[in-house]
Design a protein around this motif. Structure first.
Motif, short mmCIF file in Angstrom:
data_model
loop_
_atom_site.label_atom_id
_atom_site.label_comp_id
_atom_site.label_asym_id
_atom_site.label_seq_id
_atom_site.Cartn_x
_atom_site.Cartn_y
_atom_site.Cartn_z
N HIS A 1 -14.13 7.88 -6.99
CA HIS A 1 -13.57 6.68 -7.59
C HIS A 1 -14.29 6.46 -8.93
CE1 HIS A 1 -12.07 5.91 -3.53
NE2 HIS A 1 -13.30 6.14 -3.11
N ASN B 1 -6.47 12.32 -7.06
CA ASN B 1 -6.40 12.61 -5.62
C ASN B 1 -7.68 13.26 -5.08
OD1 ASN B 1 -3.76 11.59 -5.15
ND2 ASN B 1 -2.91 13.44 -6.07
N LYS C 1 -2.53 0.94 -4.89
CA LYS C 1 -3.27 2.18 -5.10
C LYS C 1 -4.78 1.98 -5.17
CE LYS C 1 0.58 4.20 -7.73
NZ LYS C 1 0.99 4.81 -9.02
N GLY C 2 -5.29 0.83 -4.75
CA GLY C 2 -6.72 0.59 -4.82
C GLY C 2 -7.22 0.42 -6.23
N THR D 1 0.82 -1.21 0.00
CA THR D 1 0.00 0.00 0.00
C THR D 1 0.86 1.26 0.00
OG1 THR D 1 -1.69 -1.19 1.24
CG2 THR D 1 -1.85 1.21 1.20
N TYR E 1 -2.15 6.67 -1.15
CA TYR E 1 -3.47 6.03 -1.13
C TYR E 1 -4.04 6.04 0.28
CZ TYR E 1 -6.99 2.35 -1.17
OH TYR E 1 -8.16 1.64 -1.00
N HIS F 1 -6.18 -4.04 -5.72
CA HIS F 1 -5.15 -3.21 -5.09
C HIS F 1 -3.83 -3.28 -5.84
CE1 HIS F 1 -4.04 -0.60 -1.93
NE2 HIS F 1 -3.35 -1.44 -1.20
N ASN G 1 -5.34 9.50 1.25
CA ASN G 1 -6.66 9.77 0.69
C ASN G 1 -7.74 8.95 1.39
OD1 ASN G 1 -5.86 11.62 -1.31
ND2 ASN G 1 -5.22 9.98 -2.68
N SER H 1 -9.08 4.20 -7.88
CA SER H 1 -9.49 4.88 -6.65
C SER H 1 -8.89 6.28 -6.58
CB SER H 1 -9.03 4.07 -5.43
OG SER H 1 -9.65 2.80 -5.40
#
Length: 560
Positions: free
Chosen positions: A298, A294, A265-266, A169, A173, A261, A176, A290
């Motif tokens: 989504h 920023n 960054k999802g 991760t 990310y 993921h 946010n 996602s």
């Protein structure tokens, strides 16, 4: 031998339980023997008891340890005089806090409650080290007058989030996701909410309690994460009677590949392929990004293709924007363009009226809500999950050159079309080895000129079991899935099920259909995957209740 005896004695000493008993100078306050695992917790209990009496006004209370042995402590609490806090002045308290919260009422209990409220407010506005105490005390016998003294401490602002642990991760990310603003005022509430948000992530879990690092009037939250095995590869094989060749078996298939993921960054990608019978297949592709640029939005892209034997070909492309309004709730806005074309028009060359199928284009705009109140993301035992969507758009019928022009004469080629669906899932955890699962689903589609390729497709493992995949067409539908589950592992259980439904299809059937199915199965956890086997029987207007129409589904869901 002596060394062994000393070792045994040391181990026994380390395992000794500690006990505490106390009484006070007021016989109404006392406690009999209470057990503690270690010395620290026993001391904390003594401090807590003393603090409680301070808050009641016994400011001169103290402990007198009358009897102390290796594993037990008998103490006496000398209360002394009980003081009354009569009046509290403003002191140096800022005017805005006085206006919002007022001054505390008389009494130490009221002061303690009021001061906690003030300190909680300050620690959520950038002052986590603030202290509040009574000052300028005046005593008249057992009556005390005082004023407040506030020391706000340094103003603390948020610094960047730090990510540690076995995870891919990215810190951006996580920044946010937690919504902790860099440069904003420190807030204990924001920190606690962020921990709750992370604990519900499908991508990772907290490997230990989050921490805060303070330096030069800045605070950095530190989150220790461990990635979950969430990527999915699911293959299902179905054995069905071959209706075209009696006595033989038709093998159908399904493949689900979901990668989550990506890059930390999802970012998600999914591929779903399904073959319902010899000539019918479907393909679903989707991707999700996602925190677009920023922002809190989504974006998801989806493509779907359905080839229904030699009848029609449906496909759509959709764009979905969603925004998380709380830890459990999401609101969605979406649009899609759906196209449907006839594959063969040989049977319609001489028709005078438009058949049950047609070529059309449909531009759709919709809104959806999602509420996830399940106790955990995988193998939930308690809670509810709700999803609902409503969409509307203009449908344009395309004139097919293979169908006589006069068949379109009395048809409105441009009409509004509405679609709505709702699904509610409920998990009940009765006992450690017994649970129940319910799912109710309903939907409708409305248009002046509905065709078969407009209708919902239902039936199969994920909707109404005991029937072929996409066996039913429906304009309106509602069904209820019910399972009794006997757990023998974290994600392993035996189950029996019953599905009941209501289907309305005025195009192909004059009578409403009330399908019913039942069966049993097993869900078996095997390391990084889950093996599933389900056997079902179903009855409807189109299928009799017979073992020759039974459905067997088995497959392996692999997480990596």
């Amino acid at each position: 031998m002596l060394s062994l005896m000393l070792l045994i004695s040391t181990i026994s000493w380390g395992q000794t339980k500690l006990w505490l008993k106390w009484e006070s100078s007021d016989s109404s306050y006392r406690q009999n023997w209470k057990e503690f695992p270690n010395e620290l917790e026993r001391e904390q209990e003594l401090d807590s008891i003393l603090a409680d009496f301070f808050s009641k006004g016994y400011l001169s209370a103290y402990w007198d340890f009358s009897t102390q042995r290796i594993d037990s402590l008998s103490a006496r609490l000398n209360l002394g005089a009980k003081f009354i806090l009569k009046e509290i002045g403003k002191g140096n308290l800022p005017e805005e806090l006085v206006v919002e919260y007022g001054l505390p009422e008389s009494g130490f209990m009221a002061w303690n409650q009021w001061s906690k409220t003030i300190l909680r407010e300050l620690e959520n506005k950038g002052y986590p080290f603030a202290s509040l105490k009574l000052d300028s005390l005046m005593r008249e016998g057992e009556i005390i007058y005082a004023s407040t003294n506030l020391d706000p401490g340094p103003l603390i602002r948020w610094d960047t989030v730090q990510v540690l642990g076995s995870t891919k991760t990215k810190a951006k990310y996580l920044q946010n996701l937690t919504r902790i603003p860099v440069g904003g005022f420190f807030s204990q509430e924001e920190f606690e909410n962020a921990s709750q948000v992370l604990s519900r992530s499908p991508y990772f879990e907290l490997s230990q309690s989050p921490e805060l690092a303070f330096r030069t009037q800045k605070a950095s939250p530190i989150f220790y994460l461990r990635d979950r095995n969430v990527n999915v590869m699911d293959g299902v094989i179905g054995l069905l009677p071959n209706e075209n060749e009696p006595g033989k078996v038709l093998v159908t298939g399904q493949l689900d590949l979901e990668l989550y993921h990506l890059g930390g960054k999802g970012r998600n990608i999914a591929v779903h392929w399904q073959r319902m019978n010899k000539e019918t297949q479907s393909l679903n592709l989707s991707a999700r990004e996602s925190f677009l640029f920023n922002s809190p939005l989504h974006i998801s892209l989806a493509f779907n293709l359905l080839k229904q034997d030699s009848t029609f070909l449906n496909r759509y492309f959709g764009i979905d924007f969603d925004y998380q309004i709380s830890n459990k709730s999401t609101i969605q806005f979406f649009t899609k363009r759906q196209a449907s074309d006839l594959i063969s028009t040989v049977a319609y060359q001489d028709v005078e009226e438009l058949p049950d199928l047609a070529d059309f284009r449909w531009n759709v705009y919709g809104i959806g809500v999602d509420y996830n109140g399940l106790d955990r993301l995988f193998s939930p035992r308690k809670g509810i999950w709700l999803q609902a969507e409503f969409a509307a758009g203009n449908k344009r019928i395309i004139q097919n050159t293979g169908i006589p022009e006069e068949a379109y004469q009395n048809i409105d080629l441009n009409t509004p079309q509405l679609v709505a669906t709702i699904q509610l899932e409920k998990h009940l955890y009765i006992k450690k080895s017994w649970g129940m699962w319910f799912r109710g689903s309903s939907g409708f589609v409305r248009n002046k000129s509905l065709f078969i390729n407009d209708l919902f497709r239902l039936g199969g493992l994920k909707t109404i079991r005991g029937f072929n995949e996409n066996f039913f067409y429906a304009k309106n539908y509602g069904y209820l899935n019910m399972e009794q589950r006997l757990f023998f592992g974290e994600d392993s259980y035996l189950m029996i099920f019953t599905d009941v439904g209501f289907l309305k299809n005025p195009i192909l059937e004059k009578e409403d259909d009330f399908p019913v199915s039942f069966g049993a199965g097993i869900n078996l956890e095997t390391g990084n995957g889950v093996f599933r086997f389900i056997y079902g029987l179903g009855k409807s207007n189109l299928q009799p209740l017979s073992f020759s129409y039974s459905k067997i589904h088995f497959g392996y869901l692999a997480r990596f």
